[in-house]
Motif scaffolding. Sequence first.
Motif, PDB file in Angstrom:
ATOM      1  N   ALA A  75     -11.257 -38.527   2.177  1.00 57.60           N
ATOM      2  CA  ALA A  75     -10.875 -38.258   1.467  1.00 57.60           C
ATOM      3  C   ALA A  75      -8.992 -38.323   1.368  1.00 57.60           C
ATOM      4  CB  ALA A  75     -11.310 -37.070   0.834  1.00 57.60           C
ATOM      5  N   LYS A  76      -8.755 -38.050   3.005  1.00 53.47           N
ATOM      6  CA  LYS A  76      -7.484 -37.932   3.147  1.00 53.47           C
ATOM      7  C   LYS A  76      -6.625 -38.595   3.187  1.00 53.47           C
ATOM      8  CE  LYS A  76      -4.657 -36.774   7.450  1.00 53.47           C
ATOM      9  NZ  LYS A  76      -4.706 -36.860   9.113  1.00 53.47           N
ATOM     10  N   HIS A  77      -7.025 -40.079   2.969  1.00 49.72           N
ATOM     11  CA  HIS A  77      -6.531 -41.628   2.564  1.00 49.72           C
ATOM     12  C   HIS A  77      -6.347 -42.038   1.117  1.00 49.72           C
ATOM     13  CE1 HIS A  77      -4.754 -41.308   7.160  1.00 49.72           C
ATOM     14  NE2 HIS A  77      -5.480 -41.014   7.449  1.00 49.72           N
ATOM     15  N   ARG A  78      -7.524 -41.207   0.847  1.00 48.39           N
ATOM     16  CA  ARG A  78      -7.735 -41.418  -0.594  1.00 48.39           C
ATOM     17  C   ARG A  78      -8.817 -42.858  -0.808  1.00 48.39           C
ATOM     18  NH1 ARG A  78      -2.503 -40.235  -4.394  1.00 48.39           N
ATOM     19  NH2 ARG A  78      -2.956 -38.028  -3.781  1.00 48.39           N
ATOM     20  N   ILE A  79      -9.401 -43.282   0.271  1.00 53.83           N
ATOM     21  CA  ILE A  79     -10.186 -44.235   1.039  1.00 53.83           C
ATOM     22  C   ILE A  79     -12.310 -43.992   0.062  1.00 53.83           C
ATOM     23  CG2 ILE A  79     -11.365 -46.091   2.073  1.00 53.83           C
ATOM     24  CD1 ILE A  79      -9.084 -45.590   4.247  1.00 53.83           C
ATOM     25  N   ALA A  80     -12.301 -45.137  -1.307  1.00 55.35           N
ATOM     26  CA  ALA A  80     -13.824 -45.134  -1.505  1.00 55.35           C
ATOM     27  C   ALA A  80     -14.161 -46.221  -0.358  1.00 55.35           C
ATOM     28  CB  ALA A  80     -14.036 -45.824  -3.137  1.00 55.35           C
ATOM     29  N   THR A  81     -15.323 -45.555  -0.167  1.00 53.27           N
ATOM     30  CA  THR A  81     -16.361 -45.947   0.514  1.00 53.27           C
ATOM     31  C   THR A  81     -17.846 -46.954  -0.583  1.00 53.27           C
ATOM     32  OG1 THR A  81     -17.883 -44.271   1.661  1.00 53.27           O
ATOM     33  CG2 THR A  81     -15.529 -44.766   2.401  1.00 53.27           C
ATOM     34  N   THR A  82     -19.031 -47.414   0.080  1.00 51.56           N
ATOM     35  CA  THR A  82     -19.968 -48.127  -0.221  1.00 51.56           C
ATOM     36  C   THR A  82     -20.766 -46.385   0.857  1.00 51.56           C
ATOM     37  OG1 THR A  82     -19.616 -49.691  -0.947  1.00 51.56           O
ATOM     38  CG2 THR A  82     -21.759 -49.199  -0.008  1.00 51.56           C
ATOM     39  N   VAL A  83     -21.578 -45.823   0.153  1.00 50.41           N
ATOM     40  CA  VAL A  83     -22.836 -44.964   0.621  1.00 50.41           C
ATOM     41  C   VAL A  83     -23.977 -45.867   0.538  1.00 50.41           C
ATOM     42  CG1 VAL A  83     -24.048 -42.903   0.395  1.00 50.41           C
ATOM     43  CG2 VAL A  83     -21.308 -43.423   0.275  1.00 50.41           C
ATOM     44  N   THR A  84     -24.419 -46.034   1.557  1.00 53.21           N
ATOM     45  CA  THR A  84     -26.024 -46.577   1.199  1.00 53.21           C
ATOM     46  C   THR A  84     -26.952 -45.647   1.566  1.00 53.21           C
ATOM     47  OG1 THR A  84     -25.852 -46.752   3.870  1.00 53.21           O
ATOM     48  CG2 THR A  84     -25.925 -48.688   2.776  1.00 53.21           C
ATOM     49  N   ALA A  85     -27.333 -45.188   0.777  1.00 56.91           N
ATOM     50  CA  ALA A  85     -28.243 -44.149   0.525  1.00 56.91           C
ATOM     51  C   ALA A  85     -29.689 -43.745  -0.084  1.00 56.91           C
ATOM     52  CB  ALA A  85     -27.634 -42.926  -0.625  1.00 56.91           C
ATOM     53  N   ALA A  86     -30.792 -43.211   1.306  1.00 58.73           N
ATOM     54  CA  ALA A  86     -31.931 -43.193   0.381  1.00 58.73           C
ATOM     55  C   ALA A  86     -31.880 -42.542  -0.724  1.00 58.73           C
ATOM     56  CB  ALA A  86     -32.276 -43.413   1.772  1.00 58.73           C
ATOM     57  N   ALA A  87     -32.265 -42.502  -1.538  1.00 59.34           N
ATOM     58  CA  ALA A  87     -33.124 -42.210  -2.724  1.00 59.34           C
ATOM     59  C   ALA A  87     -33.427 -40.506  -2.041  1.00 59.34           C
ATOM     60  CB  ALA A  87     -33.514 -42.291  -3.470  1.00 59.34           C
ATOM     61  N   MET A  88     -34.368 -40.288  -1.522  1.00 58.57           N
ATOM     62  CA  MET A  88     -34.956 -38.570  -1.107  1.00 58.57           C
ATOM     63  C   MET A  88     -33.536 -37.932  -0.593  1.00 58.57           C
ATOM     64  SD  MET A  88     -38.178 -37.961   1.086  1.00 58.57           S
ATOM     65  CE  MET A  88     -39.665 -38.233   0.116  1.00 58.57           C
ATOM     66  N   SER A  89     -32.844 -38.569  -0.121  1.00 55.20           N
ATOM     67  CA  SER A  89     -32.135 -37.313   1.401  1.00 55.20           C
ATOM     68  C   SER A  89     -30.698 -36.916   0.161  1.00 55.20           C
ATOM     69  CB  SER A  89     -30.994 -38.855   1.794  1.00 55.20           C
ATOM     70  OG  SER A  89     -32.074 -38.972   3.039  1.00 55.20           O
ATOM     71  N   LEU A  90     -30.348 -38.056  -1.145  1.00 50.03           N
ATOM     72  CA  LEU A  90     -30.190 -37.302  -2.059  1.00 50.03           C
ATOM     73  C   LEU A  90     -30.384 -36.006  -2.004  1.00 50.03           C
ATOM     74  CD1 LEU A  90     -27.853 -40.095  -3.330  1.00 50.03           C
ATOM     75  CD2 LEU A  90     -27.162 -38.678  -1.412  1.00 50.03           C
ATOM     76  N   GLU A  91     -32.116 -36.099  -3.412  1.00 52.06           N
ATOM     77  CA  GLU A  91     -32.492 -35.218  -3.370  1.00 52.06           C
ATOM     78  C   GLU A  91     -32.857 -33.920  -2.865  1.00 52.06           C
ATOM     79  OE1 GLU A  91     -36.567 -35.972  -4.843  1.00 52.06           O
ATOM     80  OE2 GLU A  91     -35.587 -38.454  -6.068  1.00 52.06           O
ATOM     81  N   ASN A  92     -33.031 -34.042  -1.630  1.00 52.20           N
ATOM     82  CA  ASN A  92     -33.075 -32.940  -0.835  1.00 52.20           C
ATOM     83  C   ASN A  92     -31.817 -32.242  -0.815  1.00 52.20           C
ATOM     84  OD1 ASN A  92     -36.032 -33.891  -0.854  1.00 52.20           O
ATOM     85  ND2 ASN A  92     -35.583 -34.763   1.199  1.00 52.20           N
ATOM     86  N   ALA A  93     -30.682 -33.027  -0.701  1.00 54.68           N
ATOM     87  CA  ALA A  93     -29.220 -32.331  -0.217  1.00 54.68           C
ATOM     88  C   ALA A  93     -28.434 -32.674  -1.199  1.00 54.68           C
ATOM     89  CB  ALA A  93     -29.250 -33.520   1.006  1.00 54.68           C
ATOM     90  N   PRO A  94     -28.578 -32.435  -2.404  1.00 54.76           N
ATOM     91  CA  PRO A  94     -27.594 -32.463  -3.945  1.00 54.76           C
ATOM     92  C   PRO A  94     -25.795 -32.599  -3.788  1.00 54.76           C
ATOM     93  CG  PRO A  94     -28.692 -30.818  -4.179  1.00 54.76           C
ATOM     94  CD  PRO A  94     -29.522 -31.203  -3.009  1.00 54.76           C
ATOM     95  N   GLU A  95     -26.048 -31.773  -2.657  1.00 53.34           N
ATOM     96  CA  GLU A  95     -24.424 -31.473  -2.050  1.00 53.34           C
ATOM     97  C   GLU A  95     -23.971 -32.670  -1.552  1.00 53.34           C
ATOM     98  OE1 GLU A  95     -26.428 -29.252   1.553  1.00 53.34           O
ATOM     99  OE2 GLU A  95     -27.282 -30.267  -0.022  1.00 53.34           O
ATOM    100  N   LEU A  96     -24.934 -33.408  -0.993  1.00 55.65           N
ATOM    101  CA  LEU A  96     -24.114 -35.089  -0.474  1.00 55.65           C
ATOM    102  C   LEU A  96     -23.844 -35.674  -1.761  1.00 55.65           C
ATOM    103  CD1 LEU A  96     -26.817 -35.852   2.075  1.00 55.65           C
ATOM    104  CD2 LEU A  96     -24.026 -34.963   2.417  1.00 55.65           C
ATOM    105  N   ALA A  97     -24.621 -35.772  -2.673  1.00 55.19           N
ATOM    106  CA  ALA A  97     -24.899 -36.826  -4.296  1.00 55.19           C
ATOM    107  C   ALA A  97     -22.831 -36.391  -5.109  1.00 55.19           C
ATOM    108  CB  ALA A  97     -25.080 -37.147  -5.114  1.00 55.19           C
ATOM    109  N   THR A  98     -23.145 -34.590  -4.566  1.00 56.91           N
ATOM    110  CA  THR A  98     -21.605 -34.434  -5.327  1.00 56.91           C
ATOM    111  C   THR A  98     -20.634 -34.863  -4.519  1.00 56.91           C
ATOM    112  OG1 THR A  98     -22.125 -31.917  -5.879  1.00 56.91           O
ATOM    113  CG2 THR A  98     -20.314 -32.361  -5.400  1.00 56.91           C
ATOM    114  N   MET A  99     -20.820 -35.315  -2.980  1.00 53.26           N
ATOM    115  CA  MET A  99     -19.377 -35.598  -2.728  1.00 53.26           C
ATOM    116  C   MET A  99     -19.408 -37.333  -2.756  1.00 53.26           C
ATOM    117  SD  MET A  99     -20.173 -33.677   1.918  1.00 53.26           S
ATOM    118  CE  MET A  99     -20.104 -32.367   1.843  1.00 53.26           C
TER     119      MET A  99
END
Length: 296
Positions: A75-99
């Motif tokens: 965020a400091k450098h406004r760089i967009a990345t690729t997040v390879t996410a296991a779907a269940m991980s985002l369900e269990n931690a919705p704050e990560l989906a927000t990030m």
Amino acid sequence: MNRSFTWPNDARLAMSFVINIEEGSEMSTARGDKGPEPVDELGVALKAPIRNYVNESNYQYGVRAGAARIFGAFAKHRIATTVTAAAMSLENAPELATMITSGGHETCSHGWRWIHQFSYDEAREREFIDKAVKSIEATTGTRPYGWLSRYLHTDRTHRLLVEAGFEYHMDDLSDDTPRWQLVETSDGLKPLVIVPYALDTNDMKFWLAPGYTPAQWLEYAVATFDRLYEEGADGPKMMSLGLHLRIIGRPGRIAALEQFIQHVVSHQDVWCAPRLDIARHFAAQVPAPTSEAVHG
């Protein structure tokens, strides 16, 4: 020399940062698995059918502490990345989906869970892929168009990805630039972009190579970047840097990532981009092959 395509603004190098999110979907008897996840900071592999609470907490460190450091560095450098996410991980931690969404990052599917699907039959593997698509779309608002298997996949995986509407996969370590793959389907050969990944620059080295230090990791990553940047003067190159919340997100390691990002942004002619942007840019410039002979 590869002049069949160019990066935007004639950049020498496309820099692909990949944040892997697996925490909260690893193997656990609490999720009906036969045993706990066999990889942790100490390399301990338990084959007994018991729940490894301590190892689960090691994974949760990535969610509770590591994620803020890593996403904050980009965020400091406004760089967009690729997040390879296991779907269940985002369900269990919705704050990560927000990030992910607030930072403008791309979500690439790392499967429904961070488990091996290579033993599945076709129906179960299709369900595994489709379930991940629907889940990630529900948590992030956008379906994934890229895919990364956990190490192994079946002979049919890429066909199922084409049928499910995926545009690229990263189950490949064989090059420093994207290329086309022709996938055999019931409707004939269909093109799928390969956006190669890399293990040598992955922060997993901290777990798999005892004594490996942040300084060593940074030195190797910088050397990789510098060589590819130099070669990029003769044709477009791409570099991948694989990261994990629970690994590089540690207090003693995060500075190495921050220093590498600073090294990257100090160079001109570098395109920091999500892998979907890289895949689509490549596909727009290089016509898809029409036969295996053309594909080579």
